[in-house]
Design a protein around this motif. Structure first.
Motif, mmCIF file in Angstrom:
data_model
loop_
_atom_site.group_PDB
_atom_site.id
_atom_site.type_symbol
_atom_site.label_atom_id
_atom_site.label_comp_id
_atom_site.label_asym_id
_atom_site.label_seq_id
_atom_site.Cartn_x
_atom_site.Cartn_y
_atom_site.Cartn_z
ATOM 1 N N GLU A 24 0.828 -1.199 0.000
ATOM 2 C CA GLU A 24 0.000 0.000 0.000
ATOM 3 C C GLU A 24 0.870 1.260 0.000
ATOM 4 O OE1 GLU A 24 -3.219 -0.055 2.737
ATOM 5 O OE2 GLU A 24 -3.784 2.019 2.334
ATOM 6 N N ILE B 248 3.836 1.487 -1.092
ATOM 7 C CA ILE B 248 4.573 1.577 -2.352
ATOM 8 C C ILE B 248 3.675 2.078 -3.471
ATOM 9 C CG2 ILE B 248 5.786 0.181 -4.074
ATOM 10 C CD1 ILE B 248 6.578 -1.530 -1.447
ATOM 11 N N ILE B 249 2.414 1.684 -3.416
ATOM 12 C CA ILE B 249 1.482 2.180 -4.430
ATOM 13 C C ILE B 249 1.288 3.686 -4.265
ATOM 14 C CG2 ILE B 249 -0.965 2.124 -5.088
ATOM 15 C CD1 ILE B 249 -0.797 -0.874 -4.999
ATOM 16 N N HIS B 250 1.227 4.141 -3.041
ATOM 17 C CA HIS B 250 1.130 5.585 -2.821
ATOM 18 C C HIS B 250 2.379 6.295 -3.349
ATOM 19 C CE1 HIS B 250 -2.577 6.468 -0.598
ATOM 20 N NE2 HIS B 250 -2.514 5.166 -0.305
ATOM 21 N N ALA C 107 4.411 5.193 -5.676
ATOM 22 C CA ALA C 107 4.464 5.097 -7.138
ATOM 23 C C ALA C 107 3.452 6.013 -7.805
ATOM 24 C CB ALA C 107 4.233 3.649 -7.572
ATOM 25 N N SER C 108 2.393 6.350 -7.081
ATOM 26 C CA SER C 108 1.361 7.190 -7.691
ATOM 27 C C SER C 108 1.851 8.611 -7.904
ATOM 28 C CB SER C 108 0.107 7.207 -6.820
ATOM 29 O OG SER C 108 0.319 7.985 -5.663
ATOM 30 N N ILE D 153 4.508 9.558 -9.419
ATOM 31 C CA ILE D 153 5.427 9.715 -10.540
ATOM 32 C C ILE D 153 4.867 9.010 -11.768
ATOM 33 C CG2 ILE D 153 6.771 7.727 -9.707
ATOM 34 C CD1 ILE D 153 8.557 10.590 -11.211
ATOM 35 N N THR D 154 5.095 9.608 -12.934
ATOM 36 C CA THR D 154 4.569 8.974 -14.140
ATOM 37 C C THR D 154 5.645 8.142 -14.830
ATOM 38 O OG1 THR D 154 5.179 10.749 -15.643
ATOM 39 C CG2 THR D 154 3.054 10.952 -14.543
ATOM 40 N N VAL D 155 5.171 7.192 -15.599
ATOM 41 C CA VAL D 155 6.050 6.320 -16.362
ATOM 42 C C VAL D 155 6.879 7.144 -17.359
ATOM 43 C CG1 VAL D 155 6.046 4.457 -18.056
ATOM 44 C CG2 VAL D 155 4.482 4.379 -16.102
ATOM 45 N N PHE E 137 12.754 0.760 -12.038
ATOM 46 C CA PHE E 137 12.103 2.039 -11.770
ATOM 47 C C PHE E 137 12.073 2.352 -10.272
ATOM 48 C CE2 PHE E 137 9.131 2.810 -15.670
ATOM 49 C CZ PHE E 137 10.255 3.016 -16.440
ATOM 50 N N PHE E 138 12.297 1.330 -9.455
ATOM 51 C CA PHE E 138 12.185 1.537 -8.013
ATOM 52 C C PHE E 138 13.410 2.204 -7.415
ATOM 53 C CE2 PHE E 138 8.417 -0.695 -6.543
ATOM 54 C CZ PHE E 138 8.018 -1.237 -7.732
ATOM 55 N N LEU F 291 13.117 5.843 -6.954
ATOM 56 C CA LEU F 291 12.068 6.094 -5.960
ATOM 57 C C LEU F 291 12.584 5.858 -4.545
ATOM 58 C CD1 LEU F 291 8.770 4.524 -7.373
ATOM 59 C CD2 LEU F 291 9.316 6.919 -7.135
ATOM 60 N N PHE G 251 -8.125 -5.605 -2.032
ATOM 61 C CA PHE G 251 -6.917 -4.832 -1.729
ATOM 62 C C PHE G 251 -6.912 -3.523 -2.510
ATOM 63 C CE2 PHE G 251 -2.515 -3.523 -2.202
ATOM 64 C CZ PHE G 251 -2.143 -3.480 -0.874
ATOM 65 N N ILE H 266 -7.446 0.552 -1.400
ATOM 66 C CA ILE H 266 -6.476 1.602 -1.711
ATOM 67 C C ILE H 266 -7.133 2.723 -2.502
ATOM 68 C CG2 ILE H 266 -4.435 2.139 -3.088
ATOM 69 C CD1 ILE H 266 -3.324 -0.503 -2.355
ATOM 70 N N PRO I 220 -4.705 6.351 -5.505
ATOM 71 C CA PRO I 220 -3.958 7.248 -4.611
ATOM 72 C C PRO I 220 -3.753 8.647 -5.182
ATOM 73 C CG PRO I 220 -2.542 5.489 -5.451
ATOM 74 C CD PRO I 220 -3.921 5.188 -5.901
ATOM 75 N N ILE J 218 0.669 8.297 -17.345
ATOM 76 C CA ILE J 218 0.372 7.006 -16.714
ATOM 77 C C ILE J 218 1.140 7.011 -15.400
ATOM 78 C CG2 ILE J 218 0.604 4.506 -16.897
ATOM 79 C CD1 ILE J 218 0.967 4.988 -19.965
ATOM 80 N N SER J 219 0.435 6.950 -14.297
ATOM 81 C CA SER J 219 1.144 6.922 -13.022
ATOM 82 C C SER J 219 1.771 5.547 -12.840
ATOM 83 C CB SER J 219 0.199 7.208 -11.863
ATOM 84 O OG SER J 219 0.030 8.586 -11.718
ATOM 85 N N HIS K 171 2.013 3.685 -10.384
ATOM 86 C CA HIS K 171 1.264 2.692 -9.606
ATOM 87 C C HIS K 171 0.257 1.928 -10.463
ATOM 88 C CE1 HIS K 171 -1.845 5.787 -9.534
ATOM 89 N NE2 HIS K 171 -2.682 4.853 -9.153
#
Lengths: 414, 414
Positions: free
Chosen positions: A148, A150-152, A154-155, A157-159, A183-184, A187, B91, B95, B98, B178-179, B181
């Protein structure tokens, strides 16, 4: 960010300008410069030291002169009372490269990480006052993150933004695979700044993207954004590539005084000024003077290099050892004699050996191709006589002294 | 995967073929077909039911006829003794999005998730034997993942591969953000298959990418790869868009018998065969016969639709209720009368109202624009008389019956 500058007295403003000039000297880029001034102002007003961050890769602890560029910058902050945060990136070190493809990013044990950190600590001690330095291991917070979190993360930043990073964009365009986990890494580096609430992060210009990520993530998490100071990369002895252990073009801070001196003497003349600027702590005025005198031809490059070499050895050892190293260097290279401390190898093989084979077996050259090139370039001598014939058979019974380049010697004994 | 097919007796092989034919019927794609046969063979040899997975979005629990396409497929597996795994994607539901940008993926409370799961469970019970169904919540394993696990997961997939997904590639090409996440959702769906060791996963053709991700991740984690069965998407009442709640073109499994019947009668003729194939459980032979008779003109589309509507209502209710619904439908639309159960609205406003305003205020039309279109298309009647004038002022005192389209009625009372 609040404007602290307008709250300062004239004397305080002068102090801001003084520090700001120091931090700017030799820096390639400050993002953004105004905010750095404002942060300094804040630290003066609130009597609160700035937190100045440097992230370290735990897999390659051999510290060389390239590192001292950033270490000298940290030292300037430390001398003005700010706090240095060294981050050992042990989390990534422990993970390694999960695809198993990269040998560089191999998995490290806890013990290896600790040992490498210790090495950094000892070697950085030659420049910084380590008692005042904060040491952090980023596994402390990164290993606690769940999906959770990590999803926050990752949200934010864009690809497309990640694909802008130089190495990613090149690989993407070339159709070479980029694993999602890569990509991590930026981050994670950025999240370290969130966790430690860093005010400033230092990095080489090659860290541009990763260090800016810290700013972006701090903002996402509602924190003050750090200032980014990017420092130029120091070319190695070859004058071309960035100084690094893997390129074997480095001056290690653990090198002996004579090695340090000799290696410094081998840099191309064009780098003399840059080395003075980046790796010595001579006063700014003195550096300017050397630069001018070199440009005007008043100072001979050889003499400038000897001053550089002496300065460098002095800073890692002391003035006396620097002088001894200079004396030894002069004895060999300026008077043309052989050094006193040539390593001796007891030869176990044939008594007649092709010169190319001999160079590689003695590990004086990495490959036969390189050995041949070195001979063709006139870089190989036997008993002080230049080798011309690349097919020369060397007579080991004569117990010759083999010399490669200016500073590699081996004496063979049978 | 071991070859189980070659270990079977002739009778067992015939059984494999029998099941295989059933599972293939109506499927758009089976990836790969040979492996499905082999999995069936394995289940026969080892007397071990296959685990057949369907993932469910917990945010939209209203089950409609579009769902029954996949439910009927699950039912076929269940009837042959295999195990159904329903996964509630709680899950992701917890979430939300985000970035806060998507209103569709809003954060759900625990209670909402449970309630939505309950709705699924009740409504799926109309097709499946829910006592034999496994119900899973994916937060059970996803919330346990830490950064190290996720990096391992992410290392199995490349950025380029993720960007191949249709919606991603379109947005990427169009320069729309595209985020990062968002890349996680297919990974999470795939990881569900790893965790549950699913043998087969069902999905609509729009799930192509996500469902294949399960195969890839299972392989990465050293498990047997699942078979992917993709089912065609059912167009809604408009005959164009995929049936969905948000498009308001759906037949809900909770709709009343008369609504269900009426809505079915409103589908375009071109969809009759597809609806027979996908949402009824008539024997394959019977479906073929209807298709042929329609093609040959032996069966009138209206009669075919009535048979379809009766069949659908029967399967969600019973034959008697289906017949009543048909009688009521005939009474209104074929004999031209008004239905018996017209809702009555006590009008509180002015006694003379423009028709367009009336339609929107009664919520018979969403907007004035749509109301005007509907009138122009001849779809609005007052007391069974078609409205021609879009500026008509309706006299409420006469307590008129307003009719929109074939099946929406309101009787006004003052």
């Amino acid at each position: 960010m609040e404007n602290f500058l307008e709250q300062l007295t004239r004397e305080q403003l002068a102090e801001v300008e003084r520090q700001f000039d120091i931090y700017c000297s030799g820096a390639k880029e400050i993002i953004p410069a105004w905010e750095l001034k404002n942060k300094i102002a804040m630290s003066i007003l609130k009597n609160k030291p700035l937190k100045v961050k440097l992230g370290l890769d735990p897999s390659a602890p051999d510290v060389h002169l390239g590192h001292t560029v950033v270490l000298n910058k940290l030292k300037q902050f430390q001398e003005n009372g700010h706090t240095i945060q060294l981050i050992i990136g042990d989390f990534t070190g422990k993970i390694g490269d999960p695809t198993g493809k990269s040998t560089v990013r191999k998995q490290l044990t806890n013990e290896e990480v600790k040992n490498n950190a210790k090495t950094y600590f000892e070697q950085f001690g030659k420049v910084l006052d380590m008692e005042k330095v904060e040491l952090h291991y980023n596994s402390k917070w990164l290993s606690r993150l769940n999906l959770e979190d990590i999803i926050h993360l990752a949200s934010s930043i864009t690809v497309a933004r990640l694909l802008e990073r130089n190495d990613f964009s090149e690989r993407f365009r070339a159709g070479k695979p980029i694993s999602l986990h890569e990509f991590f890494y930026p981050l994670m580096q950025g999240f370290d700044s969130v966790e430690l609430e860093s005010d400033v992060e230092l990095g080489g210009t090659d860290q541009h993207f990763n260090v800016l990520m810290g700013r972006q993530l701090q903002e996402h998490f509602g924190k003050e954004k750090q200032i980014v100071i990017l420092l130029p990369l120091l070319e190695g002895l070859d004058g071309v590539e960035k100084m690094s252990k893997s390129k074997n073009n480095y001056i290690g801070v653990d090198d002996s005084p004579s090695d340090m001196y000799g290696k410094t003497m081998s840099i191309p003349d064009e780098l003399i000024v840059k080395y003075f600027e980046l790796v010595t702590d001579l006063p700014l005025e003195r550096k300017k003077q050397i630069k001018e005198e070199l440009a005007q031809g008043k100072l001979h490059p050889r003499d400038a290099k000897m001053l550089l070499a002496r300065t460098i050895v002095s800073s890692f050892y002391n003035a006396q050892q620097a002088e001894s190293a200079e004396e030894a260097f002069k004895a060999v290279f300026q008077r043309g004699g052989l050094p006193d401390d040539i390593p001796v190898v007891k030869w176990q093989g044939e008594m007649e050996v092709p010169i190319v084979d001999l160079l590689t077996e003695l590990k004086l050259q990495k490959s036969k191709t390189e050995a041949r090139k070195m001979i063709q370039n006139g870089g190989v001598r036997i008993n002080e006589v230049k080798v011309i014939d690349i097919n020369l058979m060397v007579d080991i019974k004569q117990e010759p002294v083999i010399q490669v380049g200016k500073r590699k010697f081996v004496k063979l004994e049978r």
